[in-house]
Design a protein around this motif. Sequence first.
Motif, short mmCIF file in Angstrom:
data_model
loop_
_atom_site.label_atom_id
_atom_site.label_comp_id
_atom_site.label_asym_id
_atom_site.label_seq_id
_atom_site.Cartn_x
_atom_site.Cartn_y
_atom_site.Cartn_z
N PRO A 196 -6.43 3.28 2.04
CA PRO A 196 -6.58 1.82 2.15
C PRO A 196 -5.54 1.19 3.09
O PRO A 196 -5.84 0.25 3.82
CB PRO A 196 -6.39 1.34 0.70
CG PRO A 196 -6.80 2.51 -0.12
CD PRO A 196 -6.35 3.72 0.65
N TYR A 240 0.81 -1.22 0.00
CA TYR A 240 0.00 0.00 0.00
C TYR A 240 0.85 1.27 0.00
O TYR A 240 0.41 2.31 0.51
CB TYR A 240 -0.93 0.00 1.22
CG TYR A 240 -2.02 -1.03 1.12
CD1 TYR A 240 -3.17 -0.79 0.38
CD2 TYR A 240 -1.91 -2.26 1.75
CE1 TYR A 240 -4.18 -1.73 0.27
CE2 TYR A 240 -2.90 -3.22 1.64
CZ TYR A 240 -4.03 -2.94 0.90
OH TYR A 240 -5.03 -3.88 0.80
N ASP A 280 -9.24 -4.92 -0.84
CA ASP A 280 -8.68 -4.40 0.42
C ASP A 280 -9.47 -4.93 1.62
O ASP A 280 -8.88 -5.28 2.65
CB ASP A 280 -8.70 -2.86 0.43
CG ASP A 280 -7.84 -2.27 -0.67
OD1 ASP A 280 -6.82 -2.90 -1.02
OD2 ASP A 280 -8.19 -1.19 -1.17
N VAL A 307 -6.50 -1.05 6.35
CA VAL A 307 -6.02 -2.40 6.66
C VAL A 307 -5.35 -2.41 8.04
O VAL A 307 -5.61 -3.29 8.87
CB VAL A 307 -5.04 -2.91 5.57
CG1 VAL A 307 -4.43 -4.25 5.97
CG2 VAL A 307 -5.74 -3.04 4.23
#
Length: 229
Positions: free
Chosen positions: A23, A17, A86, A27
Amino acid sequence: MIRLLVGILVVVINVIYAKRPYPRFYVLETVARVPYFSYLSVLHLYETLGWWRQADRLKIHFAESWNELHHLLIMESLGGSNFWADRVLARATALVYYWIIAGLYVVSPKSAYHFMELVEEHAYVSYDKFLKEEAEMLKTQPAPEVAIQYYTDGDLYMFDAFQTSEVVEVRRPAIENLYDVFVAIRDDEMEHVKTMHACQGPLDLKAVASPRKVAAVEVPTSGELVGDL
Ligand SMILES: [Fe+2]
Ligand SMILES: [Fe+2]
């Protein structure tokens, strides 16, 4: 093993990422919340079996998960969870980490807390770096409603309850824009680091107690210590 677990998480989050911050933080927040659920599950089990009652730890860990939930809601409001892959990756990783940390907490609570101290430290560094790199952009963006609600109008009892370090004055972040939101999240992560560090010490409820405890009814603890605490 602890460093390997944290290392895998860091590789997933930082490399995959690298150019998608929201995103990445989505996570991170999904996975980083899970160890608190693991601690709560094991502590509930011990209490149900009548082995060990640590009501303060249940309260603190739930308050920590509540704080991380709001970090997650903020990342979702910024679009961090819009892409299905994701969401799948975050949830699959969270599922695996839940069981690993639950098992680790049974065998060695100290190691499970150390794991989380490292994860929270990584979160602090990530947010701090992001703030330095994107300060100008973030100051032009509005704060999400969920952040304003949480930090100013929300359940401030729960906000205080996860911060167990020596509290000189109660934190009340001012939220004017998105930059302020990320500053508040970064500072929350440092409070988690301190709490996880305190949890690894001797089982001294004065050292690991929420600032609200002074006004709360004392809940007696019972049972012998479990694991290596
Ligand atoms: Fe967080
Ligand atoms: Fe965190």
